[in-house]
Motif scaffolding. Structure first.
Motif, short mmCIF file in Angstrom:
data_model
loop_
_atom_site.label_atom_id
_atom_site.label_comp_id
_atom_site.label_asym_id
_atom_site.label_seq_id
_atom_site.Cartn_x
_atom_site.Cartn_y
_atom_site.Cartn_z
N GLU A 185 6.52 6.86 -1.65
CA GLU A 185 6.61 6.26 -0.35
C GLU A 185 5.01 5.66 -0.10
OE1 GLU A 185 8.16 4.20 2.64
OE2 GLU A 185 9.34 5.18 1.05
N THR A 186 4.20 6.52 -0.22
CA THR A 186 2.74 6.27 0.12
C THR A 186 2.28 4.93 -0.63
OG1 THR A 186 2.30 8.45 0.26
CG2 THR A 186 0.64 7.05 0.11
N VAL A 187 2.62 5.18 -1.96
CA VAL A 187 2.35 3.88 -2.77
C VAL A 187 2.86 2.67 -2.28
CG1 VAL A 187 2.14 2.87 -5.12
CG2 VAL A 187 1.75 5.16 -5.03
N ARG A 188 4.06 2.56 -1.84
CA ARG A 188 5.01 1.62 -1.59
C ARG A 188 4.31 1.01 -0.19
NH1 ARG A 188 10.54 4.25 -1.83
NH2 ARG A 188 10.55 4.43 -3.97
N ILE A 189 3.96 1.91 0.82
CA ILE A 189 3.31 1.56 1.93
C ILE A 189 2.00 0.61 1.77
CG2 ILE A 189 2.19 2.20 4.11
CD1 ILE A 189 4.28 4.55 4.05
N ILE A 190 1.22 1.14 0.91
CA ILE A 190 0.00 0.45 0.45
C ILE A 190 0.42 -0.88 -0.24
CG2 ILE A 190 -2.23 0.65 -0.99
CD1 ILE A 190 -1.85 3.56 -0.92
N ASN A 202 0.50 11.90 -1.31
CA ASN A 202 1.57 12.05 -0.21
C ASN A 202 1.20 12.11 1.28
OD1 ASN A 202 3.65 12.32 -2.24
ND2 ASN A 202 3.06 14.25 -2.41
N GLN A 203 0.45 10.96 1.54
CA GLN A 203 0.00 10.77 3.00
C GLN A 203 0.43 9.48 3.66
OE1 GLN A 203 -2.74 12.49 4.15
NE2 GLN A 203 -3.03 13.35 2.11
N GLU A 204 1.89 9.76 3.57
CA GLU A 204 2.58 8.61 4.24
C GLU A 204 2.50 8.48 5.84
OE1 GLU A 204 4.42 11.38 2.62
OE2 GLU A 204 5.01 10.27 0.93
N HIS A 205 2.27 9.67 6.45
CA HIS A 205 1.99 9.55 7.77
C HIS A 205 0.67 8.98 8.18
CE1 HIS A 205 0.55 13.20 6.14
NE2 HIS A 205 -0.47 13.32 7.35
N ARG A 206 -0.22 8.84 7.41
CA ARG A 206 -1.54 8.29 7.94
C ARG A 206 -2.11 7.22 6.98
NH1 ARG A 206 -6.61 12.16 6.97
NH2 ARG A 206 -6.57 12.30 4.58
N ILE A 207 -1.67 6.86 5.95
CA ILE A 207 -1.99 5.93 4.96
C ILE A 207 -2.35 4.57 5.59
CG2 ILE A 207 0.15 5.20 3.85
CD1 ILE A 207 -3.27 5.94 2.04
N GLU A 208 -1.27 3.94 6.34
CA GLU A 208 -1.35 2.82 6.87
C GLU A 208 -2.54 2.52 7.68
OE1 GLU A 208 1.31 -0.52 9.53
OE2 GLU A 208 2.19 1.56 8.82
N GLY A 209 -2.90 3.55 8.52
CA GLY A 209 -4.15 3.39 9.34
C GLY A 209 -5.41 3.58 8.53
N ILE A 210 -5.38 4.49 7.43
CA ILE A 210 -6.60 4.36 6.61
C ILE A 210 -6.68 2.64 5.72
CG2 ILE A 210 -7.43 5.47 4.40
CD1 ILE A 210 -5.93 8.12 5.43
N VAL A 211 -5.79 2.46 5.38
CA VAL A 211 -5.97 1.36 4.48
C VAL A 211 -6.33 0.15 5.61
CG1 VAL A 211 -4.57 -0.54 3.24
CG2 VAL A 211 -4.15 1.90 2.69
N ARG A 212 -5.55 -0.20 6.82
CA ARG A 212 -5.95 -1.04 7.81
C ARG A 212 -7.43 -0.88 8.07
NH1 ARG A 212 -1.74 -4.12 10.23
NH2 ARG A 212 0.18 -3.25 9.66
N ALA A 213 -7.90 0.22 8.35
CA ALA A 213 -9.46 0.39 8.88
C ALA A 213 -10.20 0.14 7.63
CB ALA A 213 -9.60 2.04 9.19
#
Length: 126
Positions: free
Chosen positions: A79-84, A44-55
């Motif tokens: 939702e977190t898994v969908r973003i990843i 449940n890290q929807e708010h910051r997962i995109e930045g983590i994966v991109r970095a």
């Protein structure tokens, strides 16, 4: 005045040569391993997962490593898994899933790093 301008140009030239030499030295360092497996526990890290994966992807590509990513999640529909999944598809990479970290891999992670990196984003329970 011409002497001052010449001195300034010389300083800029020497700085550019130094930056170029440092960059070449950095690029010539050999990597010990060319492949890394990432185990990501998002929780449940929807708010910051995109930045983590991109970095993470940017760092591995910059270091010249190829990698695979495995998401350890109980629910694939979160939702977190969908973003990843969306980010990895943009990179042209497949994503694999596990419901839990296998015990043999957990022991290997504790003893040695066999090209496997565990990123646990779960909140610690104190």
């Amino acid at each position: 005045m011409v002497a001052h301008l010449t001195m300034i140009l010389l300083i800029y030239f020497l700085a550019a040569v130094a930056v170029h030499a440092i960059h070449q030295r950095h690029l010539s360092r050999p990597e010990t391993e060319g492949f890394e497996q990432i185990l990501l526990i998002p929780s449940n890290q929807e708010h910051r997962i995109e930045g983590i994966v991109r970095a993470l992807c940017r760092e591995l590509v910059y270091r010249g490593k190829s990698f695979t990513m495995t998401v350890v999640a109980e629910r694939k529909e979160s939702e977190t898994v969908r973003i990843i999944e969306k980010l990895m598809l943009r990179q042209g990479m497949e994503l694999s899933y596990l419901s839990a970290v296998p015990s043999d891999m957990e022991r290997a992670l504790q003893t040695e790093k066999h090209g496997v990196r565990l990123i646990d984003l779960r909140e610690s329970k104190l």
